[in-house]
Design an enzyme around this catalytic site. Structure first.
Site, PDB file in Angstrom:
ATOM      1  N   SER A  23      42.031  47.948  51.715  1.00 49.58           N
ATOM      2  CA  SER A  23      42.678  46.643  51.847  1.00 49.58           C
ATOM      3  C   SER A  23      43.615  46.608  53.055  1.00 49.58           C
ATOM      4  CB  SER A  23      43.464  46.312  50.571  1.00 49.58           C
ATOM      5  OG  SER A  23      42.616  46.194  49.462  1.00 49.58           O
ATOM      6  N   GLY A 106      33.257  42.353  51.155  1.00 45.41           N
ATOM      7  CA  GLY A 106      33.728  41.099  50.592  1.00 45.41           C
ATOM      8  C   GLY A 106      35.127  40.747  51.057  1.00 45.41           C
ATOM      9  N   ARG A 134      27.397  36.739  46.633  1.00 40.01           N
ATOM     10  CA  ARG A 134      28.736  36.548  46.076  1.00 40.01           C
ATOM     11  C   ARG A 134      29.301  35.187  46.477  1.00 40.01           C
ATOM     12  NH1 ARG A 134      31.823  42.080  47.474  1.00 40.01           N
ATOM     13  NH2 ARG A 134      33.435  41.118  46.158  1.00 40.01           N
ATOM     14  N   ASP A 331      39.902  46.909  40.635  1.00 40.43           N
ATOM     15  CA  ASP A 331      38.844  47.781  41.143  1.00 40.43           C
ATOM     16  C   ASP A 331      38.732  49.089  40.379  1.00 40.43           C
ATOM     17  OD1 ASP A 331      37.999  46.068  43.160  1.00 40.43           O
ATOM     18  OD2 ASP A 331      39.498  46.805  44.572  1.00 40.43           O
TER      19      ASP A 331
END
Length: 455
Positions: A23, A106, A134, A331
């Site tokens: 991230s 994503g 998605r 996650d």
């Protein structure tokens, strides 16, 4: 296809540093591309997802390059790698000459939609088969309120075109459901809009974007309101390049951490792990289950809290995990389910609807994999119940990973702690977030091997 087999082992010992936080790596590249001057990044995750973001930033006009030396680095930054980004300033991204292919990323795709939404150019985004399936509507809706136009396939899926706003509008947007990706996309779009852009989240989500923006000098404020946590930034600032050190990814650290907890006699140290309060729901849950996890050398790097973790084998007991904790560990549910399979009693996890729109329908994939390995499991629309047993789960199954890196790694850990080996049909996706996973785990005592005779 890369079928892999994980065999039962005794104990894990030693020290390791897992790759950099995915991230934070995405955000460092993107915000560095908007800064004036040079941003130097240490510890960047060199997985496929992040490399796709790096390529996209180059296509948008930023200079992004990897340099390597033999100096190593504190906490063992892989191969001493350093990355440099020379940005173009807020509003300075150029129209890409070709389609931007985000692969399986994503996070990269959704955050990039935010960056592009307030640049007056047209960009086309695509990805692999998993990413193209998605939905992107949750991101597109607020971006269109800011003046962008999103043209996509049915269900608002990739490939899609982002027609950036010529006169961007700041907005106040309340998230319908907790989502750090949607929040971040709106905030990144707000950087090139005049005035103040505010995102209100009903439940706190990971705050890496706010932390990184603040590190780069953006005026960003967070306050508690009756509607929820409100994040406000003042748009069109001039930001300068900064030094960024990326912590080790807590989502990646979860795999050796859980394996060590479940294997009697294990004692490992994971170095430089990010301890952001919005990312440690798994550690909180495991401690409630009885885990021996000790933090040492707590410090702060680029605004992010970091610590070394000593993990020792523990006898775990089932717990109920509240829905409110889901944003801080969304996650980590695949590997938590593995921990639950070897815990005494029943573990109930709630608030998992988001898992159905990840790289795969993770909720269904977890249940299928556990059942194939002899573990009692039940699912609801947004819940998962795992009944464990003291000692090793049966194992012995073959699990379809569905090109989902976290499903693949979780079931390889299950093979380590089970009575019989576990195979996954394809480990290719592991490289998107954890390059060198098998080598790192094997260095601690695991036995993860290619399946002989597989094509």
């Amino acid at each position: 296809m890369q079928p892999l087999r994980s065999e039962p082992v005794d104990a894990l010992t030693g020290e390791a540093r897992v790759p950099g936080d995915k991230s934070i790596s995405h955000r460092a590249l993107m915000i560095g591309a908007l800064a004036v001057g040079e941003t130097r990044i240490e510890g960047l995750l060199e997985g496929e997802d992040v490399l796709r973001t790096a390529a996209a930033m180059r296509a948008l006009g930023a200079a992004v390059e990897r340099e390597a030396d033999d100096r190593g680095g504190r906490d063992g930054a892989p191969e001493g790698a350093r990355w440099r980004v020379r940005g173009r300033g807020i509003g300075g991204l150029q129209e890409p000459a070709d389609v931007l292919d985000l692969g399986n990323a994503g996070t990269g795709a959704r955050l990039l939609m935010g960056l592009l939404a307030t640049h007056p150019c047209t960009s086309f985004l695509t990805g692999d088969a998993s990413l193209r399936a998605r939905p992107m509507a949750r991101v597109a809706t607020p971006l269109e309120m800011m003046g962008a136009r999103i043209v996509a396939r049915s269900g608002c899926r990739l490939p899609l075109a982002v027609l950036g706003a010529t006169e961007p509008l700041p907005i106040t947007y309340r998230l319908p459901v907790p989502s750090a990706q949607v929040k971040s996309a709106v905030l990144l779009a707000g950087l090139n809009a005049p005035g103040r852009t505010t995102v209100i989240e009903p439940e706190p989500t990971r705050d890496h974007t706010e932390t990184m923006l603040r590190h780069f000098g953006v005026d960003i404020r967070v306050e508690a309101t009756e509607e929820g946590r409100a994040v406000t930034l003042t748009g069109q600032p001039e930001i300068c390049g900064r030094a960024v050190r990326v912590p080790a990814d807590p989502s990646s650290a979860a795999f050796p951490l859980v394996a060590a907890l479940l294997l009697p006699g294990s004692d490992i140290v994971l170095r430089g792990v990010g301890m952001n309060p919005h990312r440690i729901g798994l550690i909180e849950t495991l401690r409630e289950m009885g885990a021996d996890i000790v933090e040492t050398d707590r410090r702060e790097e680029a605004g992010e809290p970091v610590a070394d973790l000593r993990v020792r084998a523990s006898r775990l007991a089932g717990v109920e995990v509240p829905a409110a904790r889901a944003p801080s560990m969304i996650d980590e549910y695949p590997i938590l389910a593995v921990a639950a399979a070897a815990a005494e009693g029943t573990t109930v996890m709630r608030g998992l609807a988001e898992l159905r729109v990840k790289e795969s329908d993770r909720l269904a994939a977890i249940a299928r994999g556990l059942a194939a390995c002899g573990v009692a499991v039940e699912t609801g629309p947004d819940s998962l119940t795992v009944t464990g047993r003291v000692g090793r789960p049966p194992g012995g199954g073959t699990v379809a990973a569905g090109y989902d890196h976290r499903i693949a790694m979780a079931f390889l850990v299950l093979g380590m702690v089970s009575e019989a080996p576990v195979e996954i049909d394809d480990g290719t996706a592991i490289g998107t977030s954890f390059p060198g996973f098998a080598a790192l785990m094997n260095g601690l005592g695991a036995r993860i091997l290619p399946v002989e005779g597989a094509s």
